[in-house]
Design a protein around this motif. Structure first.
Motif, PDB file in Angstrom:
ATOM      1  N   ASP A 105       0.803  -1.224   0.000  1.00 49.14           N
ATOM      2  CA  ASP A 105       0.000   0.000   0.000  1.00 49.14           C
ATOM      3  C   ASP A 105       0.835   1.272   0.000  1.00 49.14           C
ATOM      4  O   ASP A 105       0.550   2.219  -0.740  1.00 49.14           O
ATOM      5  CB  ASP A 105      -0.990   0.003   1.174  1.00 49.14           C
ATOM      6  CG  ASP A 105      -0.345  -0.153   2.547  1.00 49.14           C
ATOM      7  OD1 ASP A 105       0.860  -0.488   2.620  1.00 49.14           O
ATOM      8  OD2 ASP A 105      -1.051   0.046   3.552  1.00 49.14           O
ATOM      9  N   ALA A 106       1.886   1.312   0.806  1.00 48.87           N
ATOM     10  CA  ALA A 106       2.711   2.518   0.836  1.00 48.87           C
ATOM     11  C   ALA A 106       3.516   2.670  -0.453  1.00 48.87           C
ATOM     12  O   ALA A 106       3.755   3.796  -0.916  1.00 48.87           O
ATOM     13  CB  ALA A 106       3.644   2.494   2.036  1.00 48.87           C
ATOM     14  N   ASP A 107       3.936   1.553  -1.040  1.00 54.54           N
ATOM     15  CA  ASP A 107       4.614   1.629  -2.335  1.00 54.54           C
ATOM     16  C   ASP A 107       3.695   2.269  -3.375  1.00 54.54           C
ATOM     17  O   ASP A 107       4.134   3.096  -4.184  1.00 54.54           O
ATOM     18  CB  ASP A 107       5.034   0.235  -2.809  1.00 54.54           C
ATOM     19  CG  ASP A 107       6.244  -0.300  -2.055  1.00 54.54           C
ATOM     20  OD1 ASP A 107       6.882   0.471  -1.311  1.00 54.54           O
ATOM     21  OD2 ASP A 107       6.548  -1.495  -2.224  1.00 54.54           O
ATOM     22  N   ALA A 108       2.423   1.871  -3.351  1.00 55.37           N
ATOM     23  CA  ALA A 108       1.464   2.454  -4.295  1.00 55.37           C
ATOM     24  C   ALA A 108       1.314   3.951  -4.061  1.00 55.37           C
ATOM     25  O   ALA A 108       1.334   4.752  -5.017  1.00 55.37           O
ATOM     26  CB  ALA A 108       0.103   1.762  -4.154  1.00 55.37           C
ATOM     27  N   ALA A 109       1.179   4.349  -2.804  1.00 54.59           N
ATOM     28  CA  ALA A 109       1.049   5.777  -2.498  1.00 54.59           C
ATOM     29  C   ALA A 109       2.293   6.533  -2.939  1.00 54.59           C
ATOM     30  O   ALA A 109       2.216   7.644  -3.491  1.00 54.59           O
ATOM     31  CB  ALA A 109       0.823   5.966  -0.992  1.00 54.59           C
ATOM     32  N   ASP A 142      16.624   8.164  -6.728  1.00 53.93           N
ATOM     33  CA  ASP A 142      16.563   8.790  -8.051  1.00 53.93           C
ATOM     34  C   ASP A 142      15.301   8.379  -8.814  1.00 53.93           C
ATOM     35  O   ASP A 142      15.339   8.054  -9.997  1.00 53.93           O
ATOM     36  CB  ASP A 142      17.815   8.443  -8.871  1.00 53.93           C
ATOM     37  CG  ASP A 142      19.054   9.131  -8.326  1.00 53.93           C
ATOM     38  OD1 ASP A 142      18.919  10.211  -7.704  1.00 53.93           O
ATOM     39  OD2 ASP A 142      20.156   8.592  -8.507  1.00 53.93           O
ATOM     40  N   GLY A 143      14.179   8.377  -8.086  1.00 56.06           N
ATOM     41  CA  GLY A 143      12.883   8.097  -8.694  1.00 56.06           C
ATOM     42  C   GLY A 143      12.542   6.631  -8.837  1.00 56.06           C
ATOM     43  O   GLY A 143      11.433   6.295  -9.259  1.00 56.06           O
ATOM     44  N   LYS A 144      13.461   5.731  -8.480  1.00 57.18           N
ATOM     45  CA  LYS A 144      13.198   4.293  -8.608  1.00 57.18           C
ATOM     46  C   LYS A 144      12.837   3.710  -7.246  1.00 57.18           C
ATOM     47  O   LYS A 144      13.529   3.938  -6.252  1.00 57.18           O
ATOM     48  CB  LYS A 144      14.427   3.579  -9.187  1.00 57.18           C
ATOM     49  CG  LYS A 144      14.750   4.003 -10.615  1.00 57.18           C
ATOM     50  CD  LYS A 144      15.935   3.230 -11.168  1.00 57.18           C
ATOM     51  CE  LYS A 144      16.214   3.646 -12.614  1.00 57.18           C
ATOM     52  NZ  LYS A 144      17.386   2.912 -13.173  1.00 57.18           N
ATOM     53  N   LEU A 145      11.769   2.928  -7.236  1.00 55.16           N
ATOM     54  CA  LEU A 145      11.247   2.354  -5.993  1.00 55.16           C
ATOM     55  C   LEU A 145      12.090   1.172  -5.522  1.00 55.16           C
ATOM     56  O   LEU A 145      12.451   0.299  -6.303  1.00 55.16           O
ATOM     57  CB  LEU A 145       9.807   1.888  -6.215  1.00 55.16           C
ATOM     58  CG  LEU A 145       9.143   1.106  -5.073  1.00 55.16           C
ATOM     59  CD1 LEU A 145       8.895   2.008  -3.874  1.00 55.16           C
ATOM     60  CD2 LEU A 145       7.825   0.474  -5.551  1.00 55.16           C
ATOM     61  N   VAL A 146      12.377   1.169  -4.213  1.00 51.52           N
ATOM     62  CA  VAL A 146      12.909  -0.020  -3.543  1.00 51.52           C
ATOM     63  C   VAL A 146      11.720  -0.627  -2.797  1.00 51.52           C
ATOM     64  O   VAL A 146      11.302  -0.098  -1.763  1.00 51.52           O
ATOM     65  CB  VAL A 146      14.038   0.346  -2.558  1.00 51.52           C
ATOM     66  CG1 VAL A 146      14.569  -0.911  -1.869  1.00 51.52           C
ATOM     67  CG2 VAL A 146      15.160   1.087  -3.276  1.00 51.52           C
TER      68      VAL A 146
END
Length: 246
Positions: A105-109, A142-146
């Protein structure tokens, strides 16, 4: 282009079609209360009620409050333990009869905030925190999700940080804004020590009242801003994730 997004939370399950060109809800969201216990079957029924409210037919993105890998839910801090190691994508896809994408959920947000909100164009290390029933986190380099960082479960005062500094903790203990801000400050300084972000984006429903607590937080070097999409970020991010799999 419109895709449906659903955000499963510890207290409510909400969703709506999302206009992906604008990064905003295409219709007013529909919300139902999260069932207790929040078993996989009961939650799936609630998700079906939300999607069915719009008579939607097409891909659906769905958030989950825990670790999600390859469509399977691996943890379940604020929902029924029956979710652990459940094929959520299969379960929800079968219940809806539609193609489904499931993510944290937090990744989506965070995905939504980085594309359309307070994180637009920001490089370096950015951490999005959603304060609600628990504390969700999304880490971007740099804009990429971990993915699946789950920083709300860092230990603070011998307990999960979210037990101490979530919005639920504020409500359950009837804390003043000042007292709660001090707790959030201790949590942020701990996270900052570990990751040295340039920016904290504070989301969740409480972001609507950011003026009541963010100015009270001191000794944090990183810039702190409220989430712009506020409590719709999860829905938007879920739809974005689903669009990427179409």
């Amino acid at each position: 282009m419109q895709i449906f997004g659903v955000d499963i939370g510890g207290s409510g399950i909400k969703g709506a079609p999302v206009d992906l060109d604008r990064g905003d809800l295409a219709q007013e969201r529909h919300k139902v209360l999260t069932p207790h216990p929040a078993t996989p079957k009961d939650v799936a029924d609630c998700v079906a009620e939300v999607v069915g409210h719009f008579d939607w037919s097409g891909p659906v993105g769905i958030t989950f409050p825990g670790v999600v890998t390859s469509g399977c839910t691996r943890t379940a801090a604020n929902v029924d333990k029956g979710w652990i190691d459940t094929d959520a994508r299969g379960l929800l896809g079968d219940r809806l009869g539609l193609p489904v994408t499931v993510l944290n959920d937090a990744d989506a947000a965070g995905i939504a905030e980085m594309a359309f909100g307070a994180g637009r164009g920001r490089k370096g290390t950015v951490i999005v925190l959603t304060l609600g029933t628990g504390i969700g986190s999304a880490l971007f380099i740099d804009g990429k999700l971990v993915p699946n960082t789950e920083l709300g479960h860092l230990e603070l005062n011998g307990h999960d940080a979210e037990k101490h500094a979530s919005t639920k903790a504020k409500e359950d203990e009837q804390l003043s804004w000042h007292h709660w801000a001090h707790r959030v400050q201790r949590y942020l300084t701990h996270v900052e020590m570990l990751f040295s972000p340039e920016l904290f984006i504070i989301g969740g429903g409480v972001s609507r009242k950011a003026d009541k607590f963010l100015p009270l937080i001191e000794h944090v070097r990183a810039e702190m801003v409220p989430a712009e999409l506020q409590n719709n970020a999860g829905i938007v991010g879920a739809a974005m994730a689903a669009a990427n799999t179409v």
